[in-house]
Design a protein around this motif. Structure first.
Motif, PDB file in Angstrom:
ATOM      1  N   SER A   1      34.499 -26.704 -27.161  1.00  0.00           N
ATOM      2  CA  SER A   1      33.454 -27.733 -27.176  1.00  0.00           C
ATOM      3  C   SER A   1      34.056 -28.956 -27.847  1.00  0.00           C
ATOM      4  CB  SER A   1      32.228 -27.263 -27.963  1.00  0.00           C
ATOM      5  OG  SER A   1      31.652 -26.138 -27.355  1.00  0.00           O
ATOM      6  N   ILE A   2      33.988 -30.082 -27.158  1.00  0.00           N
ATOM      7  CA  ILE A   2      34.522 -31.335 -27.695  1.00  0.00           C
ATOM      8  C   ILE A   2      33.354 -32.268 -27.962  1.00  0.00           C
ATOM      9  CG2 ILE A   2      36.008 -33.334 -27.285  1.00  0.00           C
ATOM     10  CD1 ILE A   2      37.707 -31.596 -25.453  1.00  0.00           C
ATOM     11  N   PHE A   3      33.325 -32.791 -29.170  1.00  0.00           N
ATOM     12  CA  PHE A   3      32.295 -33.741 -29.579  1.00  0.00           C
ATOM     13  C   PHE A   3      32.975 -35.071 -29.854  1.00  0.00           C
ATOM     14  CE2 PHE A   3      31.181 -29.472 -30.833  1.00  0.00           C
ATOM     15  CZ  PHE A   3      29.923 -29.324 -30.272  1.00  0.00           C
ATOM     16  N   LEU A   4      32.506 -36.121 -29.196  1.00  0.00           N
ATOM     17  CA  LEU A   4      33.085 -37.458 -29.329  1.00  0.00           C
ATOM     18  C   LEU A   4      32.067 -38.426 -29.920  1.00  0.00           C
ATOM     19  CD1 LEU A   4      34.779 -37.780 -25.817  1.00  0.00           C
ATOM     20  CD2 LEU A   4      35.873 -37.153 -27.985  1.00  0.00           C
ATOM     21  N   SER A   5      32.569 -39.393 -30.666  1.00  0.00           N
ATOM     22  CA  SER A   5      31.688 -40.432 -31.197  1.00  0.00           C
ATOM     23  C   SER A   5      31.299 -41.429 -30.111  1.00  0.00           C
ATOM     24  CB  SER A   5      32.365 -41.174 -32.359  1.00  0.00           C
ATOM     25  OG  SER A   5      33.537 -41.832 -31.893  1.00  0.00           O
ATOM     26  N   ASP A   6      32.104 -41.476 -29.045  1.00  0.00           N
ATOM     27  CA  ASP A   6      31.851 -42.408 -27.949  1.00  0.00           C
ATOM     28  C   ASP A   6      32.545 -41.876 -26.699  1.00  0.00           C
ATOM     29  OD1 ASP A   6      32.188 -44.663 -26.116  1.00  0.00           O
ATOM     30  OD2 ASP A   6      31.571 -45.925 -27.805  1.00  0.00           O
ATOM     31  N   MET A   7      31.851 -41.799 -25.595  1.00  0.00           N
ATOM     32  CA  MET A   7      32.424 -41.252 -24.372  1.00  0.00           C
ATOM     33  C   MET A   7      33.573 -42.101 -23.832  1.00  0.00           C
ATOM     34  SD  MET A   7      32.255 -38.454 -22.783  1.00  0.00           S
ATOM     35  CE  MET A   7      30.722 -37.626 -23.105  1.00  0.00           C
ATOM     36  N   SER A   8      33.714 -43.323 -24.294  1.00  0.00           N
ATOM     37  CA  SER A   8      34.844 -44.149 -23.855  1.00  0.00           C
ATOM     38  C   SER A   8      36.176 -43.582 -24.355  1.00  0.00           C
ATOM     39  CB  SER A   8      34.668 -45.592 -24.339  1.00  0.00           C
ATOM     40  OG  SER A   8      34.793 -45.662 -25.752  1.00  0.00           O
ATOM     41  N   LEU A   9      36.144 -42.653 -25.302  1.00  0.00           N
ATOM     42  CA  LEU A   9      37.356 -42.022 -25.831  1.00  0.00           C
ATOM     43  C   LEU A   9      37.809 -40.836 -24.981  1.00  0.00           C
ATOM     44  CD1 LEU A   9      36.275 -41.983 -29.583  1.00  0.00           C
ATOM     45  CD2 LEU A   9      37.821 -43.618 -28.464  1.00  0.00           C
ATOM     46  N   PHE A  10      36.989 -40.453 -24.008  1.00  0.00           N
ATOM     47  CA  PHE A  10      37.218 -39.235 -23.226  1.00  0.00           C
ATOM     48  C   PHE A  10      38.626 -39.145 -22.647  1.00  0.00           C
ATOM     49  CE2 PHE A  10      37.229 -36.820 -19.286  1.00  0.00           C
ATOM     50  CZ  PHE A  10      36.642 -35.627 -19.673  1.00  0.00           C
ATOM     51  N   ALA A  11      39.093 -40.160 -21.972  1.00  0.00           N
ATOM     52  CA  ALA A  11      40.389 -40.101 -21.282  1.00  0.00           C
ATOM     53  C   ALA A  11      41.546 -39.878 -22.256  1.00  0.00           C
ATOM     54  CB  ALA A  11      40.622 -41.367 -20.461  1.00  0.00           C
ATOM     55  N   LYS A  12      41.543 -40.584 -23.374  1.00  0.00           N
ATOM     56  CA  LYS A  12      42.638 -40.445 -24.342  1.00  0.00           C
ATOM     57  C   LYS A  12      42.600 -39.086 -25.027  1.00  0.00           C
ATOM     58  CE  LYS A  12      43.388 -45.330 -25.128  1.00  0.00           C
ATOM     59  NZ  LYS A  12      43.390 -46.445 -26.062  1.00  0.00           N
ATOM     60  N   VAL A  13      41.417 -38.610 -25.374  1.00  0.00           N
ATOM     61  CA  VAL A  13      41.282 -37.281 -25.979  1.00  0.00           C
ATOM     62  C   VAL A  13      41.720 -36.230 -24.968  1.00  0.00           C
ATOM     63  CG1 VAL A  13      39.625 -35.568 -26.841  1.00  0.00           C
ATOM     64  CG2 VAL A  13      39.509 -37.946 -27.640  1.00  0.00           C
ATOM     65  N   ASN A  14      41.282 -36.369 -23.741  1.00  0.00           N
ATOM     66  CA  ASN A  14      41.619 -35.413 -22.685  1.00  0.00           C
ATOM     67  C   ASN A  14      43.128 -35.341 -22.458  1.00  0.00           C
ATOM     68  OD1 ASN A  14      40.350 -33.573 -20.854  1.00  0.00           O
ATOM     69  ND2 ASN A  14      41.064 -34.893 -19.195  1.00  0.00           N
TER      70      ASN A  14
ATOM     71  N   ALA B   1      37.113 -22.838 -20.278  1.00  0.00           N
ATOM     72  CA  ALA B   1      35.871 -23.543 -19.966  1.00  0.00           C
ATOM     73  C   ALA B   1      35.643 -24.563 -21.090  1.00  0.00           C
ATOM     74  CB  ALA B   1      34.711 -22.549 -19.908  1.00  0.00           C
ATOM     75  N   ARG B   2      34.866 -25.606 -20.796  1.00  0.00           N
ATOM     76  CA  ARG B   2      34.709 -26.653 -21.811  1.00  0.00           C
ATOM     77  C   ARG B   2      33.513 -27.519 -21.512  1.00  0.00           C
ATOM     78  NH1 ARG B   2      39.153 -31.335 -21.966  1.00  0.00           N
ATOM     79  NH2 ARG B   2      37.662 -32.519 -20.765  1.00  0.00           N
ATOM     80  N   GLU B   3      32.923 -28.047 -22.580  1.00  0.00           N
ATOM     81  CA  GLU B   3      31.995 -29.154 -22.423  1.00  0.00           C
ATOM     82  C   GLU B   3      32.443 -30.255 -23.371  1.00  0.00           C
ATOM     83  OE1 GLU B   3      29.849 -26.255 -23.537  1.00  0.00           O
ATOM     84  OE2 GLU B   3      30.325 -26.642 -25.600  1.00  0.00           O
ATOM     85  N   THR B   4      32.147 -31.473 -22.981  1.00  0.00           N
ATOM     86  CA  THR B   4      32.453 -32.631 -23.811  1.00  0.00           C
ATOM     87  C   THR B   4      31.184 -33.455 -23.886  1.00  0.00           C
ATOM     88  OG1 THR B   4      34.733 -32.641 -23.013  1.00  0.00           O
ATOM     89  CG2 THR B   4      33.941 -34.643 -24.101  1.00  0.00           C
ATOM     90  N   VAL B   5      30.761 -33.744 -25.109  1.00  0.00           N
ATOM     91  CA  VAL B   5      29.539 -34.519 -25.295  1.00  0.00           C
ATOM     92  C   VAL B   5      29.773 -35.631 -26.305  1.00  0.00           C
ATOM     93  CG1 VAL B   5      27.998 -32.615 -24.697  1.00  0.00           C
ATOM     94  CG2 VAL B   5      28.674 -32.932 -27.060  1.00  0.00           C
ATOM     95  N   ALA B   6      29.062 -36.712 -26.129  1.00  0.00           N
ATOM     96  CA  ALA B   6      29.066 -37.796 -27.107  1.00  0.00           C
ATOM     97  C   ALA B   6      27.879 -37.578 -28.028  1.00  0.00           C
ATOM     98  CB  ALA B   6      28.974 -39.147 -26.416  1.00  0.00           C
ATOM     99  N   VAL B   7      28.122 -37.758 -29.310  1.00  0.00           N
ATOM    100  CA  VAL B   7      27.077 -37.571 -30.312  1.00  0.00           C
ATOM    101  C   VAL B   7      26.972 -38.827 -31.173  1.00  0.00           C
ATOM    102  CG1 VAL B   7      27.357 -35.064 -30.358  1.00  0.00           C
ATOM    103  CG2 VAL B   7      28.678 -36.469 -31.931  1.00  0.00           C
ATOM    104  N   LYS B   8      25.876 -38.943 -31.882  1.00  0.00           N
ATOM    105  CA  LYS B   8      25.655 -40.143 -32.686  1.00  0.00           C
ATOM    106  C   LYS B   8      26.651 -40.265 -33.835  1.00  0.00           C
ATOM    107  CE  LYS B   8      22.186 -42.718 -35.176  1.00  0.00           C
ATOM    108  NZ  LYS B   8      20.861 -42.780 -35.699  1.00  0.00           N
ATOM    109  N   THR B   9      26.868 -39.193 -34.577  1.00  0.00           N
ATOM    110  CA  THR B   9      27.803 -39.213 -35.705  1.00  0.00           C
ATOM    111  C   THR B   9      28.434 -37.843 -35.882  1.00  0.00           C
ATOM    112  OG1 THR B   9      25.835 -40.095 -36.837  1.00  0.00           O
ATOM    113  CG2 THR B   9      27.891 -40.446 -37.890  1.00  0.00           C
ATOM    114  N   LEU B  10      29.635 -37.835 -36.438  1.00  0.00           N
ATOM    115  CA  LEU B  10      30.350 -36.603 -36.732  1.00  0.00           C
ATOM    116  C   LEU B  10      30.706 -36.584 -38.223  1.00  0.00           C
ATOM    117  CD1 LEU B  10      32.607 -36.567 -33.562  1.00  0.00           C
ATOM    118  CD2 LEU B  10      30.947 -34.801 -34.194  1.00  0.00           C
ATOM    119  N   PRO B  11      31.051 -35.416 -38.770  1.00  0.00           N
ATOM    120  CA  PRO B  11      31.413 -35.350 -40.192  1.00  0.00           C
ATOM    121  C   PRO B  11      32.504 -36.352 -40.545  1.00  0.00           C
ATOM    122  CG  PRO B  11      31.266 -33.148 -39.261  1.00  0.00           C
ATOM    123  CD  PRO B  11      31.144 -34.114 -38.113  1.00  0.00           C
TER     124      PRO B  11
END
Length: 126
Positions: A76-89, A102-112
């Motif tokens: 499970s990948i949690f991103l602060s902004d979906m615009s980061l998806f390509a570089k993280v991927n 298997a995987r899901e990637t979601v954008a969330v409001k804030t992370l630790p």
């Protein structure tokens, strides 16, 4: 019966949880962020550096349970902004050869610690 997995090679938990729990042949790895286990510092000058450190932390926890990336069945990948998806991927993909999990990637409001990426995993001992 569950077995707690903790290693000094990955950051210590910052709350009431463990780095991972092994139940029979399945390892549940808590979300990892880009903290350097040796210094406690956040490595986040670029999203690539941040993601690389997250993957190093995941590897350290996996190795503490005698597993590696080929044992991962789901992330499970949690991103602060979906615009980061390509570089993280791009960085994430370097850690898997084939038979990708298997995987899901979601954008969330804030992370630790206001990081940009956090990744958790489930791995199985084959």
């Amino acid at each position: 019966m569950k077995r707690v997995i903790n290693t000094k090679n990955a950051p210590a938990p910052i709350g009431p949880y463990n780095q991972a729990i092994m139940v029979k042949d399945t390892l549940y790895v808590s979300g990892q962020i880009a903290l350097d286990a040796a210094t406690g510092e956040l490595l986040d000058s670029t999203i690539e550096e941040e993601t690389t450190q997250v993957m190093r932390n995941l590897k350290a926890v996996l190795n503490a349970a005698d597993l590696d990336f080929e044992n991962i069945v789901k992330t499970s990948i949690f991103l602060s902004d979906m615009s980061l998806f390509a570089k993280v991927n791009e960085v994430y993909g370097k850690y898997f050869v084939d038979n990708f999990p298997a995987r899901e990637t979601v954008a969330v409001k804030t992370l630790p610690k206001n990081v940009n990426v956090e990744i958790s995993a489930i791995a199985v001992k084959f």
